[in-house]
Design a protein around this motif. Structure first.
Motif, PDB file in Angstrom:
ATOM      1  N   ASP A 105       0.832  -1.205   0.000  1.00  0.00           N
ATOM      2  CA  ASP A 105       0.000   0.000   0.000  1.00  0.00           C
ATOM      3  C   ASP A 105       0.867   1.256   0.000  1.00  0.00           C
ATOM      4  OD1 ASP A 105       0.996  -0.226   2.551  1.00  0.00           O
ATOM      5  OD2 ASP A 105      -0.950  -0.188   3.573  1.00  0.00           O
ATOM      6  N   ASN A 106       2.192   1.074  -0.230  1.00  0.00           N
ATOM      7  CA  ASN A 106       3.171   2.165  -0.358  1.00  0.00           C
ATOM      8  C   ASN A 106       3.404   2.913   0.951  1.00  0.00           C
ATOM      9  OD1 ASN A 106       2.573   1.379  -2.988  1.00  0.00           O
ATOM     10  ND2 ASN A 106       1.530   3.287  -3.523  1.00  0.00           N
ATOM     11  N   THR A 107       3.035   2.296   2.055  1.00  0.00           N
ATOM     12  CA  THR A 107       3.030   2.973   3.351  1.00  0.00           C
ATOM     13  C   THR A 107       3.907   2.251   4.354  1.00  0.00           C
ATOM     14  OG1 THR A 107       0.757   3.717   2.940  1.00  0.00           O
ATOM     15  CG2 THR A 107       1.534   3.803   5.216  1.00  0.00           C
ATOM     16  N   VAL A 108       4.542   3.038   5.231  1.00  0.00           N
ATOM     17  CA  VAL A 108       5.263   2.513   6.389  1.00  0.00           C
ATOM     18  C   VAL A 108       4.468   2.880   7.633  1.00  0.00           C
ATOM     19  CG1 VAL A 108       7.378   2.649   7.754  1.00  0.00           C
ATOM     20  CG2 VAL A 108       7.511   2.713   5.260  1.00  0.00           C
TER      21      VAL A 108
ATOM     22  N   ASN B  49      -0.872  -4.873  23.398  1.00  0.00           N
ATOM     23  CA  ASN B  49      -1.504  -3.740  22.729  1.00  0.00           C
ATOM     24  C   ASN B  49      -0.452  -2.929  21.963  1.00  0.00           C
ATOM     25  OD1 ASN B  49      -3.241  -1.773  21.893  1.00  0.00           O
ATOM     26  ND2 ASN B  49      -3.603  -0.895  23.925  1.00  0.00           N
ATOM     27  N   TRP B  50      -0.201  -3.333  20.716  1.00  0.00           N
ATOM     28  CA  TRP B  50       0.712  -2.583  19.852  1.00  0.00           C
ATOM     29  C   TRP B  50      -0.112  -1.544  19.092  1.00  0.00           C
ATOM     30  CZ3 TRP B  50       6.013  -3.028  19.591  1.00  0.00           C
ATOM     31  CH2 TRP B  50       6.575  -4.089  20.305  1.00  0.00           C
ATOM     32  N   LYS B  51       0.025  -0.288  19.480  1.00  0.00           N
ATOM     33  CA  LYS B  51      -0.771   0.792  18.906  1.00  0.00           C
ATOM     34  C   LYS B  51      -0.029   1.429  17.733  1.00  0.00           C
ATOM     35  CE  LYS B  51      -3.026   3.605  21.507  1.00  0.00           C
ATOM     36  NZ  LYS B  51      -4.400   3.154  21.220  1.00  0.00           N
ATOM     37  N   THR B  52      -0.770   1.759  16.676  1.00  0.00           N
ATOM     38  CA  THR B  52      -0.199   2.489  15.541  1.00  0.00           C
ATOM     39  C   THR B  52       0.035   3.934  15.959  1.00  0.00           C
ATOM     40  OG1 THR B  52      -1.462   1.077  14.033  1.00  0.00           O
ATOM     41  CG2 THR B  52      -0.485   3.074  13.117  1.00  0.00           C
ATOM     42  N   VAL B  53       1.290   4.367  15.937  1.00  0.00           N
ATOM     43  CA  VAL B  53       1.621   5.721  16.391  1.00  0.00           C
ATOM     44  C   VAL B  53       2.171   6.592  15.268  1.00  0.00           C
ATOM     45  CG1 VAL B  53       2.010   5.066  18.795  1.00  0.00           C
ATOM     46  CG2 VAL B  53       3.906   4.906  17.158  1.00  0.00           C
ATOM     47  N   GLY B  54       2.476   5.996  14.122  1.00  0.00           N
ATOM     48  CA  GLY B  54       3.011   6.777  13.012  1.00  0.00           C
ATOM     49  C   GLY B  54       2.662   6.152  11.679  1.00  0.00           C
ATOM     50  N   SER B  55       2.399   7.008  10.689  1.00  0.00           N
ATOM     51  CA  SER B  55       2.151   6.570   9.318  1.00  0.00           C
ATOM     52  C   SER B  55       3.047   7.412   8.414  1.00  0.00           C
ATOM     53  CB  SER B  55       0.677   6.747   8.945  1.00  0.00           C
ATOM     54  OG  SER B  55       0.452   6.362   7.607  1.00  0.00           O
ATOM     55  N   ILE B  56       3.971   6.750   7.712  1.00  0.00           N
ATOM     56  CA  ILE B  56       4.959   7.455   6.899  1.00  0.00           C
ATOM     57  C   ILE B  56       4.672   7.170   5.436  1.00  0.00           C
ATOM     58  CG2 ILE B  56       7.407   7.713   6.386  1.00  0.00           C
ATOM     59  CD1 ILE B  56       7.997   6.758   9.246  1.00  0.00           C
ATOM     60  N   ARG B  57       4.456   8.232   4.671  1.00  0.00           N
ATOM     61  CA  ARG B  57       4.202   8.096   3.238  1.00  0.00           C
ATOM     62  C   ARG B  57       5.291   8.828   2.449  1.00  0.00           C
ATOM     63  NH1 ARG B  57      -0.853   5.969   2.550  1.00  0.00           N
ATOM     64  NH2 ARG B  57      -2.217   6.037   4.389  1.00  0.00           N
ATOM     65  N   GLY B  58       5.347   8.550   1.185  1.00  0.00           N
ATOM     66  CA  GLY B  58       6.354   9.170   0.336  1.00  0.00           C
ATOM     67  C   GLY B  58       6.776   8.290  -0.824  1.00  0.00           C
ATOM     68  N   HIS B  59       6.611   6.981  -0.667  1.00  0.00           N
ATOM     69  CA  HIS B  59       6.913   6.059  -1.764  1.00  0.00           C
ATOM     70  C   HIS B  59       5.708   5.953  -2.697  1.00  0.00           C
ATOM     71  CE1 HIS B  59      10.806   4.751  -0.369  1.00  0.00           C
ATOM     72  NE2 HIS B  59      10.330   4.455   0.824  1.00  0.00           N
ATOM     73  N   ALA B  60       5.999   5.756  -3.988  1.00  0.00           N
ATOM     74  CA  ALA B  60       4.935   5.638  -4.980  1.00  0.00           C
ATOM     75  C   ALA B  60       4.548   4.194  -5.259  1.00  0.00           C
ATOM     76  CB  ALA B  60       5.367   6.305  -6.287  1.00  0.00           C
ATOM     77  N   LEU B  61       5.392   3.237  -4.815  1.00  0.00           N
ATOM     78  CA  LEU B  61       5.118   1.818  -5.022  1.00  0.00           C
ATOM     79  C   LEU B  61       5.450   1.046  -3.747  1.00  0.00           C
ATOM     80  CD1 LEU B  61       6.570   1.392  -8.643  1.00  0.00           C
ATOM     81  CD2 LEU B  61       4.144   1.408  -8.001  1.00  0.00           C
ATOM     82  N   ASP B  62       5.404  -0.289  -3.833  1.00  0.00           N
ATOM     83  CA  ASP B  62       5.596  -1.163  -2.674  1.00  0.00           C
ATOM     84  C   ASP B  62       6.854  -0.813  -1.878  1.00  0.00           C
ATOM     85  OD1 ASP B  62       3.841  -2.282  -4.510  1.00  0.00           O
ATOM     86  OD2 ASP B  62       4.372  -4.332  -4.026  1.00  0.00           O
ATOM     87  N   VAL B  63       6.738  -0.857  -0.559  1.00  0.00           N
ATOM     88  CA  VAL B  63       7.883  -0.693   0.340  1.00  0.00           C
ATOM     89  C   VAL B  63       8.538  -2.058   0.518  1.00  0.00           C
ATOM     90  CG1 VAL B  63       8.658   0.015   2.635  1.00  0.00           C
ATOM     91  CG2 VAL B  63       6.764   1.226   1.517  1.00  0.00           C
ATOM     92  N   THR B  64       9.800  -2.193   0.105  1.00  0.00           N
ATOM     93  CA  THR B  64      10.476  -3.497   0.081  1.00  0.00           C
ATOM     94  C   THR B  64      11.507  -3.676   1.182  1.00  0.00           C
ATOM     95  OG1 THR B  64      12.012  -2.567  -1.545  1.00  0.00           O
ATOM     96  CG2 THR B  64      10.143  -3.839  -2.388  1.00  0.00           C
TER      97      THR B  64
END
Length: 266
Positions: free
Chosen positions: A89-92, A115-130
């Motif tokens: 989804d191109n997201t970290v 309880n692992w809570k989502t604390v950050g969403s990093i975008r910037g890639h246009a395709l799959d994060v590998t």
């Protein structure tokens, strides 16, 4: 690499597990696969058959389902306080273990034990994060993608990320792996045209480009995992060849293009 794990460590689909990582304490194993799920496992019953048979010892600790597509890579921070994941989804996403009681996700009967809570969403890639790699101090997170870019993000102790540098179109296609060295001076990356080493102390200048052992490597390798030895003196990169044999190449620090050793039988 072959990893022998019990059959119950699974994601319930035919394509298997795409990436794993072990928590720095040695108490947890995290896995991901082609479903938009991350699973956190108790490592004790994996390593100890008596604990595996004990019904009072939990096996699955948490299921995280925040990605909108397949999860391709997972990495714990060096402190173990944070977990990062990348997907198609191109997201970290960055998670942090909370002391608050865990709850069931809407529509799910499973209640997480941790309880692992989502604390950050990093975008910037246009395709799959590998690929993902934490800096030794956990203050930076390097990510790479099928879009050919490497992005370096500053990450706060709470898991919030902001872009501080980018390296683009240096691998003649997608970037398959990144790895900070344990000293924190270099970042290594690997793609179709071999391994490149970037020097943080010289504003991310190219310090070395190792190409020859990789130019006949199979193109089918979608993502890789390059690794440094704990002292940072050697960089190990898979998907190379020597005398027609598949190998892992060992590259010596600061002698990047010099004499290399090969481990045969990959």
């Amino acid at each position: 690499m072959i990893v022998d794990i019990p059959g119950w460590v699974c994601h319930g689909h035919a394509d298997g597990i795409s990436a794993i990582d072990i928590h720095p304490t040695g108490r947890r194993l995290v896995t991901c696969g082609t479903l938009p799920q991350i699973k956190m496992w108790n490592l004790l019953p994996i390593l100890d058959s008596a604990a595996e048979r004990d019904p009072n010892v939990p096996k699955l600790l948490a299921v995280l389902s925040e990605h909108q597509g397949s999860v391709l890579v997972v990495r714990f921070s060096n402190s173990g306080q944070l977990l990062a994941s990348g997907g198609n989804d191109n997201t970290v996403l960055v998670y942090k273990l909370s002391s608050a009681p865990a709850t069931a996700k809407l529509g799910s009967k499973w209640v997480n034990l941790e309880n692992w809570k989502t604390v950050g969403s990093i975008r910037g890639h246009a395709l799959d994060v590998t690929g993902l790699s934490w800096s030794p101090s956990d203050t930076h997170l390097a990510t790479c993608s099928m879009d050919g870019s490497i992005l370096i993000h500053a990450v706060s102790p709470e898991g919030q990320g902001s872009l501080v540098h980018s390296i683009r179109q240096q691998h003649h296609g997608w970037v398959k792996a990144v790895a900070f060295d344990p000293v924190g001076r270099y970042l290594a990356s690997q793609g179709r045209n071999g391994v490149k080493v970037w020097d943080l102390s010289r504003e991310w200048a190219l310090a070395g480009h190792i190409e020859e052992p990789f130019h006949k490597a199979p193109e089918a390798a979608f993502r890789l995992r390059i690794s440094w030895t704990p002292d940072g003196e050697l960089l190990l990169a898979v998907n190379s060849t020597s005398k027609g044999q598949p190998t892992t190449t060992m590259i010596r620090r600061q002698n990047w293009e010099g004499t290399m050793s090969h481990l045969v039988g990959e």
